[in-house]
Design a protein around this motif. Structure first.
Motif, short mmCIF file in Angstrom:
data_model
loop_
_atom_site.label_atom_id
_atom_site.label_comp_id
_atom_site.label_asym_id
_atom_site.label_seq_id
_atom_site.Cartn_x
_atom_site.Cartn_y
_atom_site.Cartn_z
N UNK A 48 84.24 12.71 84.06
CA UNK A 48 83.38 13.22 82.99
C UNK A 48 82.14 13.89 83.56
N UNK A 49 81.54 13.27 84.57
CA UNK A 49 80.35 13.86 85.20
C UNK A 49 80.72 15.16 85.90
N UNK A 50 81.87 15.18 86.58
CA UNK A 50 82.35 16.37 87.28
C UNK A 50 82.53 17.51 86.27
N UNK A 51 83.15 17.18 85.13
CA UNK A 51 83.40 18.18 84.09
C UNK A 51 82.09 18.73 83.53
N UNK A 52 81.11 17.87 83.34
CA UNK A 52 79.82 18.31 82.78
C UNK A 52 79.16 19.35 83.70
N UNK A 53 79.18 19.09 85.01
CA UNK A 53 78.57 20.04 85.95
C UNK A 53 79.37 21.33 85.99
N UNK A 54 80.69 21.24 86.05
CA UNK A 54 81.51 22.45 86.05
C UNK A 54 81.27 23.28 84.79
N UNK A 55 81.13 22.60 83.67
CA UNK A 55 80.85 23.29 82.41
C UNK A 55 79.50 24.01 82.49
N UNK A 56 78.51 23.36 83.08
CA UNK A 56 77.19 23.99 83.22
C UNK A 56 77.23 25.20 84.15
N UNK A 57 78.27 25.25 85.02
CA UNK A 57 78.44 26.39 85.92
C UNK A 57 79.33 27.47 85.31
N UNK A 58 79.71 27.28 84.03
CA UNK A 58 80.48 28.30 83.33
C UNK A 58 81.96 28.01 83.21
N UNK A 59 82.43 26.89 83.72
CA UNK A 59 83.84 26.54 83.64
C UNK A 59 84.09 25.65 82.42
N UNK A 60 83.94 26.23 81.23
CA UNK A 60 84.04 25.49 79.98
C UNK A 60 85.46 25.08 79.64
N UNK A 61 86.44 25.76 80.20
CA UNK A 61 87.84 25.45 79.88
C UNK A 61 88.44 24.39 80.79
N UNK A 62 87.67 23.89 81.72
CA UNK A 62 88.16 22.86 82.64
C UNK A 62 88.32 21.54 81.87
N UNK A 63 89.55 21.06 81.78
CA UNK A 63 89.81 19.84 81.01
C UNK A 63 89.46 18.59 81.82
N UNK A 64 89.36 17.49 81.11
CA UNK A 64 89.11 16.21 81.77
C UNK A 64 90.26 15.88 82.71
#
Length: 106
Positions: A48-64
């Protein structure tokens, strides 16, 4: 850090900054970066933490699920998390890969 000048830091730019800092002996910088991922400050990075950072870097489609697979790729002790030693090893592996790529002019 924003090499392409688009006003955002993408994942490649972020990883490049980590690799450069690690090659210069930036253990403190690596820990600071690790703590960006480790939002709850328990010494472990969860999917979940990994996903949050990736999302903040623009990778919004990266699933859990995708983040869990990424973590499994560097999780040496099999606990389902990335600790600092595993994070550092991942960054160093990236550094070696980039150096080899540069030597081959790829």
């Amino acid at each position: 850090m924003d090499f392409n000048g688009d006003g955002r830091i993408d994942l490649n730019e972020f990883m490049h900054a980590l690799v450069v800092s690690d090659s210069g002996g930036g253990e403190d910088y690596l820990m600071d970066t690790f703590l960006i991922f480790d939002a709850d400050k328990n010494g472990l990075i969860s999917a979940k933490e990994w996903r949050k950072v990736l999302s903040s870097l623009g990778f919004h489609k990266c699933s859990l699920q995708q983040c869990k697979r990424m973590i499994r790729g560097v999780d040496r002790d099999g606990d389902g998390f990335v600790d600092f030693k595993e994070f550092r090893a991942m960054i160093r592996q990236q550094s070696v890969g980039r150096k080899a790529k540069g030597m081959l002019n790829l």
